[in-house]
Write an enzyme that holds these catalytic residues in place. Structure first.
Site, PDB file in Angstrom:
ATOM      1  N   ASP A   1      79.645  55.683  13.298  1.00 45.49           N
ATOM      2  CA  ASP A   1      80.861  54.914  12.985  1.00 45.49           C
ATOM      3  C   ASP A   1      82.070  55.842  13.100  1.00 45.49           C
ATOM      4  O   ASP A   1      82.004  57.018  12.716  1.00 45.49           O
ATOM      5  CB  ASP A   1      80.772  54.336  11.569  1.00 45.49           C
ATOM      6  CG  ASP A   1      81.992  53.503  11.218  1.00 45.49           C
ATOM      7  OD1 ASP A   1      82.013  52.317  11.599  1.00 45.49           O
ATOM      8  OD2 ASP A   1      82.916  54.046  10.585  1.00 45.49           O
TER       9      ASP A   1
ATOM     10  N   ASP B   1      83.855  49.479  15.851  1.00 40.86           N
ATOM     11  CA  ASP B   1      83.841  50.929  16.062  1.00 40.86           C
ATOM     12  C   ASP B   1      82.488  51.529  15.720  1.00 40.86           C
ATOM     13  O   ASP B   1      82.388  52.701  15.377  1.00 40.86           O
ATOM     14  CB  ASP B   1      84.941  51.585  15.213  1.00 40.86           C
ATOM     15  CG  ASP B   1      84.773  51.315  13.727  1.00 40.86           C
ATOM     16  OD1 ASP B   1      84.005  50.400  13.379  1.00 40.86           O
ATOM     17  OD2 ASP B   1      85.405  52.016  12.917  1.00 40.86           O
TER      18      ASP B   1
ATOM     19  N   ASN C   1      94.685  51.834  14.881  1.00 39.93           N
ATOM     20  CA  ASN C   1      95.311  50.558  15.229  1.00 39.93           C
ATOM     21  C   ASN C   1      96.649  50.388  14.525  1.00 39.93           C
ATOM     22  O   ASN C   1      97.602  49.851  15.103  1.00 39.93           O
ATOM     23  CB  ASN C   1      94.381  49.405  14.865  1.00 39.93           C
ATOM     24  CG  ASN C   1      93.181  49.321  15.794  1.00 39.93           C
ATOM     25  OD1 ASN C   1      93.274  49.647  16.971  1.00 39.93           O
ATOM     26  ND2 ASN C   1      92.046  48.899  15.258  1.00 39.93           N
TER      27      ASN C   1
ATOM     28  N   ASP D   1      91.640  51.157  21.675  1.00 40.89           N
ATOM     29  CA  ASP D   1      90.703  51.007  22.788  1.00 40.89           C
ATOM     30  C   ASP D   1      90.441  52.348  23.462  1.00 40.89           C
ATOM     31  O   ASP D   1      89.308  52.620  23.888  1.00 40.89           O
ATOM     32  CB  ASP D   1      91.259  50.019  23.810  1.00 40.89           C
ATOM     33  CG  ASP D   1      91.275  48.590  23.280  1.00 40.89           C
ATOM     34  OD1 ASP D   1      90.564  48.321  22.296  1.00 40.89           O
ATOM     35  OD2 ASP D   1      91.995  47.755  23.859  1.00 40.89           O
TER      36      ASP D   1
ATOM     37  N   HIS E   1      96.720  48.828  19.300  1.00 37.03           N
ATOM     38  CA  HIS E   1      95.359  48.514  19.715  1.00 37.03           C
ATOM     39  C   HIS E   1      94.991  49.166  21.041  1.00 37.03           C
ATOM     40  O   HIS E   1      93.798  49.422  21.291  1.00 37.03           O
ATOM     41  CB  HIS E   1      95.176  47.000  19.808  1.00 37.03           C
ATOM     42  CG  HIS E   1      95.139  46.320  18.468  1.00 37.03           C
ATOM     43  ND1 HIS E   1      94.015  46.302  17.679  1.00 37.03           N
ATOM     44  CD2 HIS E   1      96.100  45.656  17.773  1.00 37.03           C
ATOM     45  CE1 HIS E   1      94.263  45.647  16.559  1.00 37.03           C
ATOM     46  NE2 HIS E   1      95.534  45.242  16.589  1.00 37.03           N
TER      47      HIS E   1
END
Length: 306
Positions: free
Chosen positions: A185, A228, A193, A202, A198
């Protein structure tokens, strides 16, 4: 807390899926079975049509061969009808007296040429049908493999978890080999973010996906579980080997942070390691790996605290 999984458009994280199962397991099972049934039906339909087409091609191919052999047989019979009488009569020379008009000779020549052209045309058509069938089979397989890949991170997606990893688990159980799951994770992903947008989120996910694939072997699988969260399935590996992979990932993360494109953000990964136990279901083993990952997120090692 995990990262901002709820904000990611690419699927539910494992904890969200566990919650959905607890709230309404019948719906989850029904949707899963429906998707698997649809994929299986599409694959079976394509395979059936491909077999039918190849059967037609093979049938036509045999018909052409029979036609060609029949024509050769007719010519051979005619040839022997002319040659056999003089041979059996022990004549020293073979003389054939025939009166054929030029028109008849031309007609016979045209018939032979038409027959040859027909055979060539049919063979070219059969070759085209074979090539079309092979191309469609190849395109179907490529499209199927692409459907198993997450377009953002280029890691495998959850569909691959059901298909590819399910097949590998059966192989592990059959051959009594080992399988280690590494549940991963991204730490503080929500901050990416919130602070950078965003698109930067990405970018981080794509970088993590590539980083994990470089640290794993070619025989291992890296799967994006959603949001994630990632899963690395290490085949024929024990806990010591998984520890080496984990150390390699941490080293790559440090190298990435030295040249981070996001000022003020330090990439960190929490990882839970769990050996697959054949006495437990895959979901149970996956849940144990997820719990260990969450425990490391709550209490990171001293090196990560620093």
């Amino acid at each position: 807390m995990h990262g901002a999984e709820a904000e990611r458009p690419s699927g539910f994280t494992r904890r969200e899926q566990q919650f959905l199962r607890a709230v309404n397991p019948a719906v989850h099972i029904s949707e899963k079975e429906t998707n698997l049934q649809q994929e299986s039906a599409q694959s079976q339909t394509f395979s059936r049509k491909l077999r039918e087409r190849m059967a037609v091609v093979e049938k036509q191919d045999w018909e052409l061969w029979i036609l060609a052999l029949g024509m050769l047989a007719i010519l051979a019979v005619g040839f022997f009808i002319v040659l056999l009488p003089p041979v059996f009569l022990s004549q020293g020379t073979i003389r054939v007296n025939a009166r054929l008009s030029p028109q008849l000779l031309l007609g016979l020549l045209v018939l032979v040429m038409i027959f040859i052209a027909y055979l060539v045309h049919k063979q070219l058509r059969l070759r085209a049908l074979r090539f079309q069938s092979i191309s469609e089979a190849w395109n179907f397989e490529v499209a199927h493999m692409q459907s198993l890949v997450d377009p953002l991170t280029q890691a495998l997606n959850r569909a691959a978890l059901e298909e590819i990893l399910g097949r590998e688990i059966k192989r592990v159980q059959r051959k009594q080999s080992t399988l280690v799951l590494l549940y991963i994770d991204v730490n503080e992903f929500k901050a990416v973010n919130s602070r950078f947008g965003h698109l930067s989120g990405d970018l981080v996910l794509a970088e993590v996906g590539g980083l994990l694939k470089r640290c794993a072997r070619g025989s291992d699988y890296v799967i994006r579980m959603g949001g994630d969260e990632f899963l690395a399935a290490l085949l024929d590996t024990d806990l010591a080997g998984a520890g080496i992979v984990k150390q390699r990932i941490n080293q790559k993360v440090e190298e990435w942070n030295q040249n981070s494109p996001l000022p003020g953000f330090s990439l960190g990964l929490s990882m839970g390691v769990q050996v697959f136990d054949g006495t437990k279901s895959f979901d149970e083993v996956l849940a144990e790996a997820d719990a260990k990952m969450y425990a490391e997120k709550q209490n990171p090692p001293p090196a990560k605290r620093a």
